[in-house]
Design a protein around this motif. Sequence first.
Motif, PDB file in Angstrom:
ATOM      1  N   THR A 146      -9.974 -29.835  60.287  1.00 31.88           N
ATOM      2  CA  THR A 146     -10.273 -31.157  60.825  1.00 31.88           C
ATOM      3  C   THR A 146      -9.558 -31.337  62.161  1.00 31.88           C
ATOM      4  O   THR A 146      -8.367 -31.032  62.289  1.00 31.88           O
ATOM      5  N   VAL A 164     -11.622 -39.071  63.953  1.00 32.96           N
ATOM      6  CA  VAL A 164     -11.948 -37.704  63.569  1.00 32.96           C
ATOM      7  C   VAL A 164     -13.069 -37.219  64.481  1.00 32.96           C
ATOM      8  O   VAL A 164     -14.175 -37.756  64.462  1.00 32.96           O
ATOM      9  N   THR A 223      -5.025 -30.463  64.814  1.00 30.39           N
ATOM     10  CA  THR A 223      -5.979 -29.758  63.946  1.00 30.39           C
ATOM     11  C   THR A 223      -5.248 -29.333  62.682  1.00 30.39           C
ATOM     12  O   THR A 223      -4.078 -28.967  62.718  1.00 30.39           O
ATOM     13  N   SER A 224      -5.965 -29.386  61.562  1.00 25.36           N
ATOM     14  CA  SER A 224      -5.382 -28.901  60.310  1.00 25.36           C
ATOM     15  C   SER A 224      -5.415 -27.383  60.282  1.00 25.36           C
ATOM     16  O   SER A 224      -6.144 -26.740  61.048  1.00 25.36           O
ATOM     17  N   SER A 257     -14.064 -33.847  64.641  1.00 21.81           N
ATOM     18  CA  SER A 257     -14.850 -32.823  63.950  1.00 21.81           C
ATOM     19  C   SER A 257     -14.156 -32.425  62.656  1.00 21.81           C
ATOM     20  O   SER A 257     -12.924 -32.432  62.579  1.00 21.81           O
ATOM     21  N   LYS A 258     -14.985 -32.092  61.653  1.00 23.73           N
ATOM     22  CA  LYS A 258     -14.477 -31.507  60.409  1.00 23.73           C
ATOM     23  C   LYS A 258     -14.875 -30.043  60.301  1.00 23.73           C
ATOM     24  O   LYS A 258     -14.795 -29.451  59.227  1.00 23.73           O
ATOM     25  N   ARG A 259     -15.284 -29.457  61.439  1.00 22.14           N
ATOM     26  CA  ARG A 259     -15.690 -28.048  61.475  1.00 22.14           C
ATOM     27  C   ARG A 259     -14.927 -27.296  62.571  1.00 22.14           C
ATOM     28  O   ARG A 259     -15.444 -26.376  63.187  1.00 22.14           O
ATOM     29  N   ALA A 261      -8.615 -34.258  64.848  1.00 17.37           N
ATOM     30  CA  ALA A 261      -8.523 -35.708  64.968  1.00 17.37           C
ATOM     31  C   ALA A 261      -7.581 -36.066  66.114  1.00 17.37           C
ATOM     32  O   ALA A 261      -6.807 -35.237  66.596  1.00 17.37           O
ATOM     33  N   SER A 316      -2.506 -35.357  57.174  1.00 15.34           N
ATOM     34  CA  SER A 316      -3.523 -34.405  56.740  1.00 15.34           C
ATOM     35  C   SER A 316      -3.165 -33.898  55.355  1.00 15.34           C
ATOM     36  O   SER A 316      -1.972 -33.760  55.025  1.00 15.34           O
TER      37      SER A 316
END
Length: 340
Positions: A231, A248, A211-212, A250-252, A233, A189
């Motif tokens: 993000t 991935v 998660t980031s 979700s990016k939300r 993943a 990430s």
Amino acid sequence: PPVGPQALVALIGQRGRDEALLAWEPQLPRPAAERRIHLAMLDGEGTPTGRRALLDFQASTDTPHFATADDGVVTVTLAAAAMADGSVTSPLVEEGDVVPTYVRLGSALELVASEPIRVAPFGEPGIPALVRSLTCGEGHCSALTVGGEPQVLAAIELPSRESPWRAAAQTLPPSAPPAATMLGTVGSSDSPLAEVTATRIADGRTLVAWTSDVQEPMGRRSRNKPQEEATLAFRFVTAEGMAGRAHVLSKRAISVGGVACAPAVPEGQGESTAAAVLAWATPANGYPQVFVTKIGKDGSKLVQRAITRAQLNRPAKPVLPNRVSDVAIASDGRSGYLVA
């Protein structure tokens, strides 16, 4: 020792040796028939020597009796009577009857003798109602027993000899310290990671999710002001340590919500296409909400559902901040999941 709370059962110095026997028991809830007493030898500095054994004790209360012998350890426990070859025990001692049993272990905690205690003066089957005063000396071990009708007090010897009865103890191999067998990168990430979690799935692979780390504002999220989001993943890792491609989801995602995963529960009679279920958090209608996503064996998203509906229809005025922190998921033991 095993994971979880432990209880000390006994700590006994060894006769003529700079060693001690340590006996302990895990305190996790379990049926009386599954109680196991762990045994280990300690050296003069109190350091485990690596010699270990496991002792059956099938009673809801009390603990086994221990004594040190010249050549090791002797104990009286309660164990299920059974022949080692599975044959019928006796018409008066049925398979599985829990009876007083003596076990003799050598100095390396190797099995020397194990059999139910039977006393001829008590009449058939000779099982005592009470065993006390376990002691050893000059190469012999003995105990006082009470049994029969009318009751008789008898002193008995507990010999070292081969027996056809199934042993109530087993010697364990020396335990080795944990060691890494594989080191590899399963995700990357551009920003720091907030959480990493993993679960073993039915086909033997491991699903690893992360998660980031992105700091979230308190309260309602603005629809007009762009905000950086985390993000979420995941990827599968084989039993041999080979990592598959990253997916991935979700990016939300919301960093403080984290991510949790659980193996997919069986679905009906046919083979399930699901591998695992992820619980995570994401904004919906301006507020953080908890979502659950079912992941297929190929990494595809099969089903996704919102678990919470917090503050969706409240008027636009100051309210207490709605936060999601550290989601969790586990099987309910039947056909569903518990999400927190």
